[in-house]
Design a protein around this motif. Structure first.
Motif, short mmCIF file in Angstrom:
data_model
loop_
_atom_site.label_atom_id
_atom_site.label_comp_id
_atom_site.label_asym_id
_atom_site.label_seq_id
_atom_site.Cartn_x
_atom_site.Cartn_y
_atom_site.Cartn_z
N SER A 1 44.60 40.19 41.55
CA SER A 1 43.86 39.71 40.39
C SER A 1 44.74 39.72 39.14
CB SER A 1 42.62 40.59 40.16
OG SER A 1 41.91 40.18 39.02
N ARG A 2 44.57 38.71 38.29
CA ARG A 2 45.30 38.53 37.04
C ARG A 2 46.78 38.20 37.26
NH1 ARG A 2 43.10 41.99 32.04
NH2 ARG A 2 44.30 40.27 31.11
N LYS A 3 47.15 37.97 38.53
CA LYS A 3 48.53 37.61 38.82
C LYS A 3 48.58 36.37 39.72
CE LYS A 3 52.93 39.42 40.52
NZ LYS A 3 53.64 40.58 41.12
N THR A 4 47.96 36.44 40.88
CA THR A 4 47.93 35.30 41.80
C THR A 4 46.93 34.27 41.29
OG1 THR A 4 48.33 36.87 43.60
CG2 THR A 4 47.76 34.62 44.20
N PRO A 5 47.34 33.02 41.08
CA PRO A 5 46.45 32.02 40.47
C PRO A 5 45.49 31.37 41.47
CG PRO A 5 48.62 31.09 40.79
CD PRO A 5 48.72 32.51 41.21
N LEU B 1 53.05 35.46 31.78
CA LEU B 1 52.89 34.31 32.67
C LEU B 1 53.44 34.60 34.06
CD1 LEU B 1 52.19 31.26 33.04
CD2 LEU B 1 54.56 30.78 32.33
N THR B 2 52.65 34.24 35.08
CA THR B 2 53.09 34.29 36.47
C THR B 2 52.88 32.92 37.10
OG1 THR B 2 52.55 36.64 36.73
CG2 THR B 2 52.77 35.35 38.73
N THR B 3 53.92 32.35 37.70
CA THR B 3 53.81 31.04 38.33
C THR B 3 54.31 31.12 39.77
OG1 THR B 3 56.02 30.40 37.58
CG2 THR B 3 54.16 29.84 36.15
N PHE B 4 53.87 30.16 40.58
CA PHE B 4 54.37 30.09 41.95
C PHE B 4 54.38 28.64 42.42
CE2 PHE B 4 50.14 29.31 43.37
CZ PHE B 4 50.22 28.85 44.69
N VAL B 5 55.21 28.37 43.40
CA VAL B 5 55.24 27.07 44.06
C VAL B 5 55.49 27.32 45.54
CG1 VAL B 5 57.71 26.74 43.66
CG2 VAL B 5 56.24 24.76 44.05
N GLY C 1 49.68 28.78 38.18
CA GLY C 1 50.13 29.82 37.26
C GLY C 1 48.97 30.58 36.66
N THR C 2 49.23 31.82 36.27
CA THR C 2 48.25 32.68 35.60
C THR C 2 48.85 33.16 34.28
OG1 THR C 2 47.33 33.47 37.69
CG2 THR C 2 46.91 34.81 35.75
N TYR C 3 48.04 33.09 33.22
CA TYR C 3 48.49 33.55 31.91
C TYR C 3 47.51 34.60 31.39
CZ TYR C 3 50.43 33.55 27.21
OH TYR C 3 51.02 33.93 26.02
N ASN C 4 48.04 35.79 31.09
CA ASN C 4 47.24 36.88 30.53
C ASN C 4 47.37 36.87 29.00
OD1 ASN C 4 46.23 38.74 32.90
ND2 ASN C 4 48.31 38.10 33.42
N PHE C 5 46.32 36.42 28.33
CA PHE C 5 46.37 36.33 26.87
C PHE C 5 46.46 37.72 26.24
CE2 PHE C 5 44.11 32.57 28.36
CZ PHE C 5 44.82 31.57 27.73
N ASN C 6 45.68 38.66 26.78
CA ASN C 6 45.70 40.05 26.33
C ASN C 6 45.07 40.89 27.43
OD1 ASN C 6 42.85 39.71 25.99
ND2 ASN C 6 43.22 38.94 23.91
N ASP C 7 44.69 42.12 27.09
CA ASP C 7 44.11 43.01 28.09
C ASP C 7 42.74 42.54 28.57
OD1 ASP C 7 46.30 44.63 27.99
OD2 ASP C 7 45.41 46.08 26.58
#
Length: 700
Positions: free
Chosen positions: A120-124, A526-530, A570-576
């Protein structure tokens, strides 16, 4: 008297003020050591007292404690207990910071990597994880898929109402289009893609965690995740030596017993675990008595800091009476048993007897080797094998008797037996046969992983070989001496007895070889994957009844199809508190066996084409101490869908592969958990889907 009263009041106030002042606060946050995910509901307790609390949705905790020195115990099901000393001072806050708990299972972290477990919050991807504590507390006597009912866009039903007959749809797609993986091993049928949950009826006893990844999913290998992926991770071996025995009873004669033993991790690096269980009952629906067993064995050896080998074998032999789902609604209304009514059974010689009964045993063995080559490189390899045997019984021959020979709304088997006996040397007119589906399945998955700083790259191979044997088999002659079957061209006047093959007899062979590559990059928030995968799938059919033994057409050549997939996000965490993700993908999936060879013959369908799927998804998440919320929007376009129809043409059943069928599945999903008070939690879920065909295909 008045002075004494004032003294007591004054003393009480002083004592209260002193007690209040002699309090401190203990706070911290508990995470999973392997994934850095928050552990929600972990217990924090001052040893020897009743003072403590549980963690919130962020894994955080905070509570008041009397001043003094204590040992703090951190506990969570599925993880090793951690203890630490803490000193509480008057009026001060003691911050324990980030606390990480290790899994209590040997080799689980390695299995999670192979199984492509999303974080969670990492894998999109849109995901819902069923944790060990949820399985322990809420599954109970339910069937395995039913625990998924509270997941958005997931429809789980018991279908006919019998043990093991559950089915799961995700985002409007059935099991053929939902990938099911156990410890990273795909288990969808190699010929048609379906998943029969009765084959895994005992899996709940050995499941460590289960994750539903809706949409394309996070699996590295090519799997049919159009609707989503159900990712099951089984137990490995407990770190601590011990065991347990459990028993439970329920309505309608339900009984369950299980025994689990674990050696723990020895000084020489060995560990072993075993679980045995038995489940039985009469079933809520009439004529659905069941009996099932499950077994699980894990042996692991940590050779040194670089190598670990793990062997797992599990299975769940079972049988159960069935209610065949086309039973009419009118039959329920007219029978006093109501929704419990089942017309596919009766009594034979005074004992319960079923025209519809399912029986199956599908043991699976997995050998894993995990190799930490260096700080940057690791290699994970899994070899697996599965042998399935079993089938489902049904009436064969003059089947009208099973519909019309009734006694008190149930099949009058005794009447059928009497008529078959009276036929003498003419043989049985109506019998019970099993539609048998046996298979042998072998495969391997090997993945080389490179990790440096913020970049992780995985490349690998995926190979599978499958042989399915399909035939009817005489199960019960119902009093007769034999059954005369005319379906085998090599023996058109076959005198068939119990155990002999009738009606049809053919093999389906499937080969698969694929390669995949995935890159994941994390930079700040930011976490991205392809991910890219390419596969070659090939089919062969052998028919023993429709062709003479010396006919070359009896066995086809291999028919090959290429498929590929591309996905990224991709996943982007704006804040907590806030984060968002997106993913998209396109893949071409090879046609099913039934569309490659039509009409149950060795005739290759030259028009068989790949299915094309394009998917796009947006997601938003919110996390705080009292609320966790997820909102997802998805769109999946499904083109050249495998669409096979069977029609009766002049008394002959013909099957057609209809081309150009497209569909669009769109929807919105919302789920939340709100902690209203320490002892009150509110769960909510809402999903709406717009699933429709995009065209109207006509054919002659």
């Amino acid at each position: 008297m008045e002075k004494r009263f004032k003294f007591v009041i004054t003393a009480a106030l002083v004592l209260f003020a002193f007690t209040t002042f002699s309090q401190g606060i203990i706070k911290g946050k508990i995470l999973d050591a392997s994934t850095d995910e928050s552990l929600i509901g972990a217990t924090v307790l001052l040893k020897g007292t009743t003072t403590g609390t549980i963690t919130d949705f962020n894994g955080s905790f905070s509570f008041e404690a009397p001043a003094g020195d204590y040992a703090v115990s951190l506990r969570f099901i599925g993880f090793t207990t951690k203890e630490m000393n803490v000193s509480v001072k008057n009026g001060q806050t003691t911050d324990l910071g980030i606390l990480k708990l290790e899994t209590n299972a040997v080799g689980l972290n390695e299995v999670n990597i192979v199984a492509s477990v999303a974080i969670s919050r990492k894998t999109p991807v849109a995901l819902s994880t069923i944790s060990p504590i949820t399985i322990e507390e809420k599954l109970g006597g339910q069937e395995f898929p039913e625990i998924l009912k509270s997941t958005p866009s997931v429809y789980a039903t018991k279908q006919g109402g019998a043990f093991g007959d559950s089915r799961v749809n995700i985002r409007g797609f059935d099991s053929r289009n939902v990938a099911v993986m156990i410890n990273g091993v795909p288990v969808n049928d190699m010929e048609g893609g379906k998943v029969y949950w009765s084959n895994w009826a005992g899996l709940s006893d050995v499941t460590r965690s289960m994750q539903v990844q809706r949409g394309l999913g996070a699996a590295k290998v090519a799997v049919p995740s159009i609707g989503g992926t159900i990712n099951v991770v089984t137990n490995t071996t407990d770190v601590v030596e011990g065991g347990s025995f459990k028993s439970s009873v329920g309505n309608d004669g339900s009984q369950k017993y299980s025994l689990a033993l674990s050696s723990g991790l020895t000084e020489k690096g060995w560990s072993s675990s075993i679980l045995l269980s038995k489940t039985s009952g009469d079933g809520y629906v009439d004529g659905t008595k069941y009996e099932g067993y499950s077994y699980f064995l894990n042996l692991s050896k940590r050779i040194n800091s670089k190598h670990m080998v793990s062997f797992t074998v599990f299975g769940a032999p079972q049988w159960h009476g069935q209610r065949y789902y086309p039973q009419s609604a009118k039959s329920y209304q007219e029978n006093e048993r109501g929704i419990r009514y089942n017309r596919f059974w009766g009594y034979k010689n005074g004992e319960e007897y079923y025209s519809r009964k399912n029986y199956y045993h599908k043991p699976q063995a997995i050998l894993n080797h995990f190799w930490n080559i260096s700080e940057k490189y690791s290699l994970s390899t899994s070899f697996y094998a599965s042998y399935g045997t079993g089938g489902g019984t049904r009436g064969y021959g003059n089947t009208s008797k099973f519909d019309n020979y009734l006694r008190e709304s149930q099949i009058d088997f005794d009447r059928i037996v009497d008529e078959n006996v009276a036929n003498g040397t003419s043989g049985s007119e109506s019998v019970i046969a099993s539609s048998v589906n046996k298979h042998s399945w072998y495969g391997f998955i090997s993945s080389l992983r490179y990790k440096k700083d913020d970049l992780t790259v995985s490349v690998g191979l995926d190979g599978r070989y499958y042989k399915g044997e399909h035939y009817y088999e005489i199960d019960d002659l119902l009093g007769g001496q034999f059954y005369l079957d005319k379906m085998d061209k090599n023996n058109p006047t076959k005198i068939a007895r119990v155990g002999d093959k009738v009606n049809f007899n053919n093999d389906g062979l499937v080969g698969w070889l694929g390669t995949f590559a995935q890159a994941e990059y994390t930079k700040g928030k930011l976490t991205t994957f392809v991910n890219l995968s390419v596969s070659n799938k090939q089919y062969k059919r052998v028919d023993y009844f429709m062709y003479l033994d010396n006919d070359p057409a009896r066995e086809t050549d291999w028919k090959k199809f290429w498929g590929y997939s591309f996905k990224g996000g991709g996943t982007y965490n704006f804040n907590d508190n806030h984060f968002a993700f997106f993913n998209t993908g396109y893949f071409e999936r090879q046609p099913d066996f039934s569309s490659v060879f039509l009409n149950y013959q060795n005739i290759f369908n030259e028009d068989a084409v790949n299915e094309k799927i394009f998917s796009f998804e947006l997601g938003y998440g919110y996390r705080s101490d009292f609320l966790t919320l997820n909102l997802n929007i998805y769109s999946t376009k499904w083109m050249d869908k495998t669409f096979i129809k069977t029609r009766n043409f002049n008394g002959e059943l013909l099957r057609a592969n209809i081309l150009g069928v497209d569909a669009l599945h769109q929807g919105i999903e919302l789920d939340f958990i709100a902690k209203l008070r320490k002892d009150i939690t509110l769960y909510g879920m809402y999903s709406i889907g717009n699933w429709k065909w995009l065209n109207d295909i006509e054919g002659a």
